[in-house]
Design a protein around this motif. Structure first.
Motif, PDB file in Angstrom:
ATOM      1  N   SER A 242      43.725   5.876  25.765  1.00 43.86           N
ATOM      2  CA  SER A 242      45.061   5.503  26.246  1.00 43.86           C
ATOM      3  C   SER A 242      45.321   5.952  27.675  1.00 43.86           C
ATOM      4  CB  SER A 242      46.131   6.083  25.319  1.00 43.86           C
ATOM      5  OG  SER A 242      46.043   7.497  25.271  1.00 43.86           O
ATOM      6  N   VAL A 243      44.529   6.913  28.164  1.00 37.49           N
ATOM      7  CA  VAL A 243      44.689   7.419  29.527  1.00 37.49           C
ATOM      8  C   VAL A 243      43.361   7.254  30.260  1.00 37.49           C
ATOM      9  CG1 VAL A 243      45.293   9.413  30.959  1.00 37.49           C
ATOM     10  CG2 VAL A 243      46.409   9.093  28.747  1.00 37.49           C
ATOM     11  N   LYS A 244      43.442   6.827  31.515  1.00 37.24           N
ATOM     12  CA  LYS A 244      42.236   6.646  32.325  1.00 37.24           C
ATOM     13  C   LYS A 244      41.439   7.952  32.392  1.00 37.24           C
ATOM     14  CE  LYS A 244      39.903   3.990  35.297  1.00 37.24           C
ATOM     15  NZ  LYS A 244      39.331   2.671  34.935  1.00 37.24           N
ATOM     16  N   LYS A 245      40.168   7.886  32.019  1.00 39.60           N
ATOM     17  CA  LYS A 245      39.352   9.100  31.940  1.00 39.60           C
ATOM     18  C   LYS A 245      39.194   9.768  33.305  1.00 39.60           C
ATOM     19  CE  LYS A 245      36.754   7.654  27.856  1.00 39.60           C
ATOM     20  NZ  LYS A 245      37.496   8.543  26.958  1.00 39.60           N
ATOM     21  N   THR A 246      39.069   8.989  34.353  1.00 42.95           N
ATOM     22  CA  THR A 246      38.906   9.579  35.688  1.00 42.95           C
ATOM     23  C   THR A 246      40.122  10.409  36.063  1.00 42.95           C
ATOM     24  OG1 THR A 246      37.583   7.670  36.351  1.00 42.95           O
ATOM     25  CG2 THR A 246      38.404   9.093  38.095  1.00 42.95           C
ATOM     26  N   ALA A 247      41.321   9.898  35.763  1.00 42.71           N
ATOM     27  CA  ALA A 247      42.538  10.653  36.059  1.00 42.71           C
ATOM     28  C   ALA A 247      42.578  11.945  35.268  1.00 42.71           C
ATOM     29  CB  ALA A 247      43.773   9.798  35.743  1.00 42.71           C
ATOM     30  N   LEU A 248      42.176  11.897  34.006  1.00 40.63           N
ATOM     31  CA  LEU A 248      42.143  13.107  33.178  1.00 40.63           C
ATOM     32  C   LEU A 248      41.180  14.139  33.744  1.00 40.63           C
ATOM     33  CD1 LEU A 248      42.215  11.956  29.419  1.00 40.63           C
ATOM     34  CD2 LEU A 248      43.866  13.448  30.576  1.00 40.63           C
ATOM     35  N   VAL A 249      39.986  13.694  34.114  1.00 33.45           N
ATOM     36  CA  VAL A 249      38.976  14.632  34.625  1.00 33.45           C
ATOM     37  C   VAL A 249      39.425  15.255  35.943  1.00 33.45           C
ATOM     38  CG1 VAL A 249      36.622  14.814  35.513  1.00 33.45           C
ATOM     39  CG2 VAL A 249      37.059  13.520  33.431  1.00 33.45           C
TER      40      VAL A 249
END
Length: 488
Positions: A242-249
């Motif tokens: 549900s959330v962009k993985k790049t933004a999370l990382v």
């Protein structure tokens, strides 16, 4: 007030631009963005402190908003990404920041201790570009994370930023709610999800110690928020799309970097909480490498800086500094091991062995010097169960909920469980490292540190209730739970 508003706006707007540039959308832009912006501010300030560049907060504030905004503008103009810019929402955020700062300045409610004064002293030294003259009995204990938050107040002739601590508490609540909503919305009805999220937020707000730390000039709640980003974000990284993985990382990496400068034991604790992520097959090697590189480089940089301060003052460098410096080198040296497939397949074994080693180390120290552990356990029992720590029944209740959660099969449960269980032996090991037992009272170090884990513990419990299945009722793998409803 102008300095304070400028500081908060730079953090929120800079972080929001950064998160949107890396793919965050919806409420993730202002909420995850504000958290990432705060971490970015601390990381930029740390680089200024550790290099010949001036440590003036003016430069820190400017870079916090200019670097992400430049990236955002470049991506927008080069048509590499489509960004929706909503002036109405931007105006609401600006008005909210100004209003919140005004309220907390008009109604200041501050809890402080001698530790608080030491943080503010370091903050004044940062603001005047004189942190290298800080006492070596002060710098290794208080570091520069919390001082950086309040250094900007010196620009306006004040001692601390009045609104920053309660705003961090509010941001933590918003972050918890957003992470739960994004994680559970595919599995729960809207009504059930709302009840679960609101219940979790209300529970946290009702805790005496949460309210205390929301106005306490210290770094425990800040640490707890960044821990939630790393642990909760790590769980979302492997459990939801549900959330962009790049933004999370990126948010996780900035939180890891900021944590290094908040508390002395951060590098060890952060490495432990990263272990489940490092061994998870669905996380890319690049993302794992980024997280380890930030932790290792940050640890090496900070410990090297402190060693230089010791040597400049004609003192021998403390053994703990050399030890953590070597630990940072080992973290960087471990990055190539991420390519070792046979090791990556044995992640569960590594986690078990890590906890066993922590307990064996505690046992060995207990045999050598039993009094520290005996007094620490006794004091902790009084603080948690007999009311001496001012927790009331809330800490007992969250422990009971964690016991219940342990009987629920939850997807990627180890990512949420391991940071909590590994802290128990580590927490008591820290008593030996500081060569003093924990004590009775709400001012005790370990008693204050529990709030750093409460957001992660609550996130774990609510995730288990939202997507888990009772073990006795299902033998199916927990990696693909069926959607359930709390209302059923």
């Amino acid at each position: 007030m102008i300095v304070e508003v400028t500081l908060i706006l730079a953090i929120v707007l800079g972080g929001s631009a950064l998160m949107q540039s890396f793919g965050a959308r919806g409420l993730g832009v202002p909420i995850l963005g504000a958290t990432a912006g705060l971490a970015l501010y601390l990381c930029i300030g740390a680089i200024q402190v550790m290099t010949p560049v001036t440590s003036s907060p003016i430069l820190t504030i400017a870079l916090t908003v200019l670097i992400p905004s430049t990236l955002w503008l470049w991506l927008r103009l080069s048509k590499r990404a489509e960004f929706g810019l909503r002036p109405g929402w931007a105006a609401i955020i600006v008005a909210g920041v100004v209003g919140s700062v005004a309220v907390f300045r008009a109604l200041p409610q501050v809890a402080w201790s001698n530790d608080s004064l030491q943080y503010l002293l370091n903050g004044s030294l940062i603001a005047s570009n004189n942190i290298t003259i800080a006492s070596t009995s002060l710098l290794p204990k208080r570091l520069i994370g919390v001082p950086e938050l309040h250094a900007a107040a010196n620009l306006g002739g004040e001692y601390y930023v009045q609104s920053i601590t309660p705003l961090i508490a509010a941001l933590l609540l918003a972050l918890l709610a957003w992470m739960l909503w994004e994680s559970l919305s595919p599995h729960l009805s809207r009504c059930a999800l709302t009840l679960l999220v609101v219940g979790g937020v209300v529970f946290l707000v009702s805790m005496n110690r949460f309210v205390f730390h929301a106005f306490y000039l210290n770094g425990h709640l800040l640490f707890g928020m960044f821990m939630l980003v790393v642990v909760g974000g790590g769980w979302m990284l492997v459990s939801t799309d549900s959330v962009k993985k790049t933004a999370l990382v990126i948010a996780m990496a900035l939180a890891v970097g900021a944590l290094v400068f908040v508390r002395a034991e951060s590098s060890i604790l952060v490495f432990l909480v990263l272990l489940p992520i490092l061994f998870h097959h669905s996380v890319s090697r690049i993302h794992k490498s980024v997280l380890l590189a930030v932790l290792g480089a940050g640890t090496i940089a900070w410990q090297s800086f402190m060693a230089a301060v010791y040597l400049a003052q004609g003192l021998s460098v403390a053994f703990s500094i050399w030890g953590l410096l070597g630990f940072g080198v080992m973290i960087l040296a471990a990055i190539p091991l991420l390519q070792w497939n046979q090791l990556m397949k044995r992640g569960r074994l590594v986690l078990v062995l890590t906890e066993v080693v922590l307990w064996l180390a505690l046992l060995a120290l207990f045999v050598r010097e039993p009094q520290i552990l005996i007094e620490s356990v006794s004091a902790t029992f009084e603080n948690v169960f007999l009311g001496a720590g001012s927790w009331g029944l809330s800490l007992i209740f969250i422990v009971a909920l964690l016991v219940i959660a342990s009987f629920i099969a939850t997807p990627n449960r180890v990512n949420l469980r391991f940071p909590l269980t590994s802290f128990i032996p580590l927490g008591f090991l820290l008593a030996y490292l500081r060569d003093a037992a924990y004590r009775v009272g709400d001012g005790d170090s370990l008693n204050r540190m529990w709030i750093q884990l409460i957001p992660v513990a609550l996130f774990y419990v609510l995730i288990a209730l939202g997507v888990g299945q009772w073990r006795r009722r299902s033998s199916a793998p927990s990696s693909a739970p069926a959607p359930i409803s709390l209302a059923s």
